[in-house]
Design an enzyme around this catalytic site. Structure first.
Site, PDB file in Angstrom:
ATOM      1  N   CYS A  77       0.778  -1.247   0.000  1.00 28.41           N
ATOM      2  CA  CYS A  77       0.000   0.000   0.000  1.00 28.41           C
ATOM      3  C   CYS A  77       0.812   1.302   0.000  1.00 28.41           C
ATOM      4  O   CYS A  77       0.637   2.145  -0.872  1.00 28.41           O
ATOM      5  CB  CYS A  77      -0.890   0.044   1.230  1.00 28.41           C
ATOM      6  SG  CYS A  77      -1.740  -1.487   1.613  1.00 28.41           S
ATOM      7  N   HIS A 135      -2.368   7.004   4.655  1.00 32.40           N
ATOM      8  CA  HIS A 135      -1.185   6.139   4.683  1.00 32.40           C
ATOM      9  C   HIS A 135       0.072   6.778   4.083  1.00 32.40           C
ATOM     10  O   HIS A 135       0.981   6.078   3.640  1.00 32.40           O
ATOM     11  CB  HIS A 135      -1.479   4.804   3.955  1.00 32.40           C
ATOM     12  CG  HIS A 135      -0.658   3.666   4.521  1.00 32.40           C
ATOM     13  ND1 HIS A 135      -0.520   2.466   3.883  1.00 32.40           N
ATOM     14  CD2 HIS A 135       0.073   3.581   5.658  1.00 32.40           C
ATOM     15  CE1 HIS A 135       0.259   1.676   4.597  1.00 32.40           C
ATOM     16  NE2 HIS A 135       0.623   2.330   5.679  1.00 32.40           N
TER      17      HIS A 135
HETATM   18 CA    CA Z   1      -3.024  -2.275  -0.502  1.00 31.26          CA
END
Ligand code: CA
Length: 467
Positions: A77, A135
């Protein structure tokens, strides 16, 4: 609106310098990026999925172009998102690891020297909003409102629980471990809110609302669903669509994908209703391949999944629509990468990126105006694992653990089952990789795999004021 007026004045000035004729100023396109999380290559209708209908995501493919060789720049990610949002290989700025949730640490995230796509578009008058998973850093300096977004609705870390009753922490002052941040109340800009809806539905609702509020201004919506990332949690409304799936993981995963699909449908319907559908670029992609063992995803026919340098890790479901300017119902087979989104958007927004981009404007390739290929070669690097991969044309070289090298022709062998022997190709691809690597940086922060080491070095990691 004010931003748009400023933009029109700027455009008038620029166009006025170029020509004496009166030129009609066209509104720059809106941009929507719909990013799913850990969705498998084979889990959209446009890539042949049969047990999980995705009629709304498939509308993007029907209205536009499917990338059959669409990549992201990393198999997990954080680094993948850092590449997408900057239009640059994340190793250029030391983002070679998945960042930790460390809200006291300004270095755990996207360096401030990097310009985000939101910043570049904001400067030329776009209204910008990030929804869902961030994130890219939880420190105050790293949050969406400080990285080019006018609005934010979502959460800061790498995942989140989906049911409102799980959001038991008022804010991050209650977080005492990496994954406890999954339980915080959601953020609306800088405020914690009491959200009542299933998370995916709430994110979709906010996306529709943002579009409704910004019809007069060019806008950029970064809609980063965390579905279908774990934890696997779905409501009955979606689960009852999948009585034909017996595997419990796959069934819940399917329900989560279906909730995203409903949201995509609501958003596309809203664009049509507001009559802004023609001049809105909509990209759809997953941030990395499916971790099939943990979430029941399916990357077929690709080998392996999330985290891997085989195709299953980095080759993702990827499509774009822009009815006004690109063909409809086409499949484009040359390799493209998520880094291209920034360059494509910047070209039509009149933006001037601060940094050199690795991506390219894809539109001329899709219309046929440009006859070449977008990328002579693409690269992936897993720093901690000491692994890397290079693709040039149909040939892909992987260097895996213990310097084991594998060469594949992806046109003939997309499942990477039959390694080839060609010293010449191996040498050529290795040379290209070495040239690229010379321009890259090693990671500048410890990541998810170094959680314990980070905790030992930062005993006050979770000593956080109310926020
Ligand atoms: Ca991901």
């Amino acid at each position: 609106m004010l931003k748009f007026i400023v933009l029109i004045l700027m455009l008038n000035f620029v166009l006025g310098c170029q020509t004496n004729k009166s030129t009609k100023v066209e509104k720059p396109p809106n941009l929507i990026i719909i990013l799913t999380d850990d969705q498998g290559y084979g889990d959209v209708g446009f890539n042949g999925c049969t047990d999980i209908p995705t009629p709304n995501i498939d509308r993007i493919a029907e209205n536009g172009v499917v990338f059959t060789n669409g990549y992201v720049s990393y198999g997990v990610c954080g680094p993948s998102r850092a590449g997408l949002i900057t239009g640059r290989y994340q190793d250029r700025f030391g983002f070679g690891r998945n960042p930790l949730f460390a809200p006291n640490d300004p270095n755990q995230g996207l360096p401030l020297t990097e310009e985000t796509l939101a910043s570049a578009l904001d400067k030329v008058g776009y209204q910008t909003m990030a929804i869902g998973k961030w994130h890219l850093g939880a420190h105050k300096s790293q949050r969406p409102l400080n990285r080019g977004f006018d609005e934010f609705f979502g959460f800061l870390t790498g995942g989140h629980k989906y049911f409102p009753e799980n959001w038991t922490l008022d804010d991050i002052s209650g977080v005492n471990s990496q994954f406890a941040a999954y339980n915080t109340k959601l953020l609306k800009n800088d405020s914690r809110i009491n959200e009542k809806e299933y998370l995916t539905d709430a994110l979709s609702r906010e996306a529709v609302s943002f579009v409704e509020r910004n019809t007069d201004s060019p806008f950029f919506l970064y809609l980063a669903y965390n579905a279908p990332h774990t934890p696997l949690q779905a409501t009955e409304k979606y689960l009852e669509r999948f009585t034909h799936i017996d595997n419990k993981k796959r069934k819940t995963y399917a329900a989560m994908v279906s909730s995203v699909d409903d949201g995509v449908g609501n958003l596309l319907d809203k664009l049509a209703e507001l009559d802004i559908h023609e001049n809105t670029i909509v990209f759809f992609l997953s941030d990395n391949g499916g971790p099939y063992k943990t979430n029941g995803s399916n990357n077929n026919p690709l080998r392996e999944g999330k985290g891997s340098l085989y195709e299953g890790g980095v080759h993702v479901p990827f499509a774009v629509q822009w009815p006004k300017n690109i063909p409809q119902g086409k499949r484009y087979n040359q390799p493209v990468i998520s880094l291209d989104i920034f360059a494509t958007a910047a070209a039509y927004a009149g933006a001037n990126p601060t940094n050199d981009l690795d991506g390219v404007n894809l539109v001329p390739f899709l219309t046929g105006e440009e006859k070449g290929i977008p990328h002579e070669q693409l690269f992936w690097r897993k720093y901690d694992a000491k692994e890397y991969a290079t693709r040039k044309g149909d040939m892909k070289l992987l260097s895996l653990k213990d310097e084991q090298e594998e060469l594949y022709n992806l046109d003939k062998d997309i499942s990477e089952k039959n390694p080839l022997e060609s010293k010449e190709d191996v040498q050529k691809l290795n040379d290209l990789y070495k040239d690229w690597l010379n321009q890259m940086k090693n990671p500048i922060f410890l990541g998810l795999m170094q959680n314990e080491e980070y905790n030992a070095a930062h005993p006050t990691r979770f000593t956080i004021e109310k926020y």
